[in-house]
Design a protein around this motif. Structure first.
Motif, short mmCIF file in Angstrom:
data_model
loop_
_atom_site.label_atom_id
_atom_site.label_comp_id
_atom_site.label_asym_id
_atom_site.label_seq_id
_atom_site.Cartn_x
_atom_site.Cartn_y
_atom_site.Cartn_z
N THR A 27 48.45 34.94 49.25
CA THR A 27 47.09 35.51 49.22
C THR A 27 46.97 36.52 48.08
O THR A 27 45.98 36.51 47.32
N VAL A 28 47.97 37.36 47.96
CA VAL A 28 47.97 38.33 46.87
C VAL A 28 47.98 37.63 45.51
O VAL A 28 47.27 38.02 44.58
N ARG A 29 48.78 36.58 45.41
CA ARG A 29 48.82 35.84 44.14
C ARG A 29 47.43 35.40 43.71
O ARG A 29 47.03 35.57 42.55
N GLU A 30 46.67 34.83 44.65
CA GLU A 30 45.33 34.37 44.29
C GLU A 30 44.41 35.55 43.95
O GLU A 30 43.60 35.48 43.02
N LEU A 31 44.54 36.63 44.71
CA LEU A 31 43.69 37.80 44.45
C LEU A 31 43.93 38.38 43.06
O LEU A 31 42.98 38.79 42.37
N THR A 32 45.20 38.41 42.65
CA THR A 32 45.52 39.04 41.35
C THR A 32 44.94 38.26 40.17
O THR A 32 44.94 38.75 39.05
N ARG A 33 44.46 37.09 40.43
CA ARG A 33 43.85 36.32 39.34
C ARG A 33 42.49 36.89 38.95
O ARG A 33 41.96 36.53 37.91
N TYR A 34 41.94 37.73 39.80
CA TYR A 34 40.63 38.34 39.50
C TYR A 34 40.86 39.68 38.81
O TYR A 34 41.35 40.63 39.44
N ASN A 35 40.49 39.76 37.55
CA ASN A 35 40.65 41.03 36.83
C ASN A 35 39.76 42.12 37.40
O ASN A 35 40.06 43.31 37.27
N ASN B 16 32.25 29.99 38.54
CA ASN B 16 32.71 28.95 37.62
C ASN B 16 32.94 29.49 36.22
O ASN B 16 33.81 29.00 35.49
N SER B 17 32.20 30.52 35.86
CA SER B 17 32.38 31.07 34.51
C SER B 17 33.71 31.81 34.37
O SER B 17 34.15 32.09 33.26
N LEU B 18 34.34 32.15 35.51
CA LEU B 18 35.66 32.79 35.43
C LEU B 18 36.72 31.84 34.91
O LEU B 18 37.76 32.25 34.40
N GLY B 19 36.45 30.54 35.08
CA GLY B 19 37.39 29.54 34.56
C GLY B 19 38.71 29.49 35.30
O GLY B 19 39.74 29.07 34.75
N LEU B 20 38.73 29.89 36.57
CA LEU B 20 39.98 29.81 37.35
C LEU B 20 40.27 28.36 37.70
O LEU B 20 39.41 27.67 38.25
N LYS B 21 41.47 27.94 37.42
CA LYS B 21 41.84 26.58 37.80
C LYS B 21 42.38 26.60 39.24
O LYS B 21 43.32 27.30 39.55
N THR B 22 41.74 25.83 40.08
CA THR B 22 42.17 25.77 41.48
C THR B 22 42.33 24.30 41.86
O THR B 22 41.67 23.42 41.31
N ARG B 23 43.20 24.04 42.83
CA ARG B 23 43.46 22.65 43.18
C ARG B 23 42.73 22.20 44.44
O ARG B 23 42.59 21.01 44.68
N TYR B 24 42.29 23.14 45.26
CA TYR B 24 41.52 22.75 46.44
C TYR B 24 40.08 23.27 46.33
O TYR B 24 39.13 22.50 46.36
#
Lengths: 284, 284, 284, 284
Positions: free
Chosen positions: D89-97, D251-259
């Motif tokens: 969960t933390v890993r995904e959160l840290t993707r947000y600057n 979508n403009s954040l450009g995060l690549k997600t698989r689900y």
């Protein structure tokens, strides 16, 4: 088809057999009855989910429960069989021309009906004219008998459910009374390896010893029973199963058997030390 | 924790043990090694997923592979043990003060290291001063020996993988040569019940018979091995394990054992008829 | 009774259901048919050992395969159902009074006979006067049809064995031809999660896309199918399942459903990114 | 090696994964921790024998527990994560600057230590400077907080054992208090399919609704959790997860997600009718 019959030998041990095809499922007044077809063991017959008979290795059990007493006293004429609804014990007994009468007391008629249909390999001799079927409680049946049988074979299920009464003091006492003065009692005697079975074994042995002057235990390798190490009890009023074995007499009958032979007869009474200790007769 | 170790005894038969805790997993040059803790069997040791040793019943195997030859010839002084990395065979051998030297040849040093750490119950005597450890291929080791041992014990895995060479004609011939003129060869001999094991048993027996004048098979109840019906081979240049048994000598040693006793010694050579037939020695 | 039905979802994943009672086992010309009774799922129906229908969750599959196309085009009158021997798809279709004719083509008559007896929950509407049963190969049946149906539902088994032909290019092409100019094709579309199923899904999607201008995939939670993540294909000549959904029309029918609703209708076409990527339509 | 990890989804349903290799077993003050390696799912992490994380599909759970609230309110700066010792969960959160601070409160330090060693895939961002680890009881931690967080994520185990307190009214009330006036609470919300899980789901939903004006449930396909049909709760003081979704911003954040994707975001709140009924909000 991935269908597996599993018997929990203990809470932590499972023995599982791949089932090709379920053949029969029914619920009698007394118990759940199932018949399966399997590649490894052929037809399988279970009661309340516990393994009773497989086509592959029923010969071991039936050889050992019948031929040990019959080779000890070839003069046996009247036999009482309690339980044994699959017919395998009767089948082996009927091979002796010297036997005149076999009373078979099975509490659950449905077991016999189902085995007649699905297990002809064991049930094939239930119509022998010497065989008399009684669908009654063996515990009650034997109460009224006195000095009547040369041999009683208790081919029961485990000591809970319908088979419970066949492990009681009262029952063993009535068997003693029902036997002639040189009578023999043979019973399936559970197993020494897993704790719960070992307790049943100890209890049964202790109770039988209170009535019978000769009281021995013998063993066989039955891979489809829990641990594969299965015991039988031999109790008698006079005969010792090893000393009184008449090897020549039995061998001259020319019975072809796949497990039993007169060497095994002598060897099977030699028990591992830990089993002797459990039975409380290390010095035996 | 629901973690189950399963050994497929055949394609259609599974024996499963609930694992409390995995203790060790490793891959040596030769095989996969696993150690588990279980409620029913204590510590379990497997090689390539096949059951080798459990704390609960290793005494059966080790009693039978050691005490049968030792009671047959109490004068045994020099012993070669092949395989047996868990140490249980050596442990039993070291109980005999009369033994002067034990050469143990285990191909896989990691097995010994792991068992020293996780199975002290069996590995406890590997440091006995009479024990000489060789981490070599037993097949090669024995080639160079001649007239050197009173007893060779082949405590191998099944005849595939690292244990394969220990079931070959060449190996048995070299064992014969390595034994003194009254030497004894004992080996774990697989099982008669499931087809694949029975084939291994037959092959081994046939090959050993080509070299040894005395060639017998004996059995034990080992519930954690496939079918629970396990065999050992007794081959010798002179001694017959039953006729030459010196009961009094062995009993006077006062060794406490939990499976073996001199009654079992005699009884265990009495084989079921179907096993005799598989071994091709019905008339034995 | 410890009897477990096991489906290997992959070589390394097993899903096992405790069976209370085997109800039926048979072998038709095409496949093995089994019916079991279980506590958790009620009656279970399997073909060649693979889960087809459970009483507990068949409503999910049948809701999703029927109501999605029916809510997209409420004017559907003539329906062809291929496979679906259990009758569940037909049962849902018959709830629409607007449907005039349902041709159901099931290759295996025994499946229908068995389901009529053991799965009345799904088979209950097979005698509706609008239903016409054809026991034929769906692949052949559809060849001769042209401009005949408003909706074709392919309710097939997995793409091996009897269901194989229903995943071929030839079949999809014939479906296109058999449909009217605004026709819809819905098919069970395997699953994206385990590799082998994902491959079937990809192949099917690729082939359908060659024929149909509209080609969408939707999902449902079906816990008794491998991974529980199951897909359906929606292909059509004109209708888009989301844009053309007539929510009000469907809701005004007052059909009570336990899985489907018009929210789900829109939501189920929103696929996880990894599924979109597998389908090759990330930009869709 | 035949070693199978089995989770009993109910008394009558087993999900079993073949284990290649046990990697770690330990007992903390709070729970049993196991790590296995498997072919199908890669590394697996279980607590008290229940599946927590697999390398193969953890992305589904972590995508859905993090990106749904983050896409609803892109202005989230302060996040409290309760549980979540694996770090995903933390890993995904840290993707947000845009996130400034993440407090992670995990009761069991050993879980974090073990995951750092064996699950770097999820634990890789625990040393991000914005992350503050507290090894405390989340229930107590949150008591003292007021108006402190934009988002609380409750990434707990099931509601028994260490996770029990995280399903209580008291806890949800304290979360409400700890959240800012536009705060969001997301929690793992069990499953609707098997009875026992459905009860936990119902209880949690009922309790959360007592505090939060907006209270929605969304779903995902997580094949390694019981039934594969898993739910999350979205509760907030103001935001509606569907109406307030800012698709373009996310979508403009450009995060690549698989689900996760913004279609799934909208679709996942469309629940099956039977789930709506269980949640008591059919008319929602």
């Amino acid at each position: 088809m991935e269908l597996w019959y599993t018997e929990q030998h203990t809470e932590n041990v499972r023995f599982s057999i791949k089932v090709d095809k379920p053949l029969y499922t029914g619920q009698s007044e007394f118990q759940r009855i199932d018949i399966f077809k399997s590649k490894e063991f052929g037809t399988i017959f279970t009661l309340d989910g516990l393994m009773m008979v497989t086509e592959k290795d029923e010969f071991i059990y039936h050889d050992m429960i019948v031929h040990v007493p019959m080779a000890t006293n070839p003069a046996i004429k009247n036999v009482l069989v309690i339980g044994a609804g699959d017919g395998g014990t009767v089948r082996e007994l009927t091979r002796y021309n010297s036997i005149e009468r076999i009373d078979m007391v099975e509490i659950d008629k449905l077991v016999v009906d189902v085995c007649r249909e699905y297990l002809p390999q064991t049930a094939c001799k239930l119509d022998d004219p010497r065989v008399h079927l009684f669908f009654e409680d063996g515990l009650k049946f034997v109460r009224s008998k006195e000095n009547a049988y040369d041999l009683i074979i208790v081919d029961s299920t485990d000591p809970f459910g319908p088979g419970e009464g066949l492990f009681t003091k009262e029952f063993y006492g009535n068997c003693f009374k029902a036997l002639k003065e040189d009578g023999i009692l043979v019973n399936q005697h559970e197993s020494p390896y897993y704790h719960e079975y070992a307790q049943s074994m100890q209890r049964a042995h202790k109770r039988i010893k209170e009535f019978f002057p000769v009281c021995r235990v013998y063993q066989a390798h039955i891979p489809t029973y829990p641990s594969g190490h299965w015991l039988f009890g031999f109790a008698s009023k006079t005969y010792d199963p090893v000393n009184d074995l008449n090897e020549q007499a039995w061998n001259s009958l020319g019975l072809k058997t796949r497990y039993y032979n007169t060497d095994i007869h002598k060897g099977c009474f030699a028990l591992p030390t830990y089993v002797k200790e459990l039975l409380g007769n290390k010095e035996e």
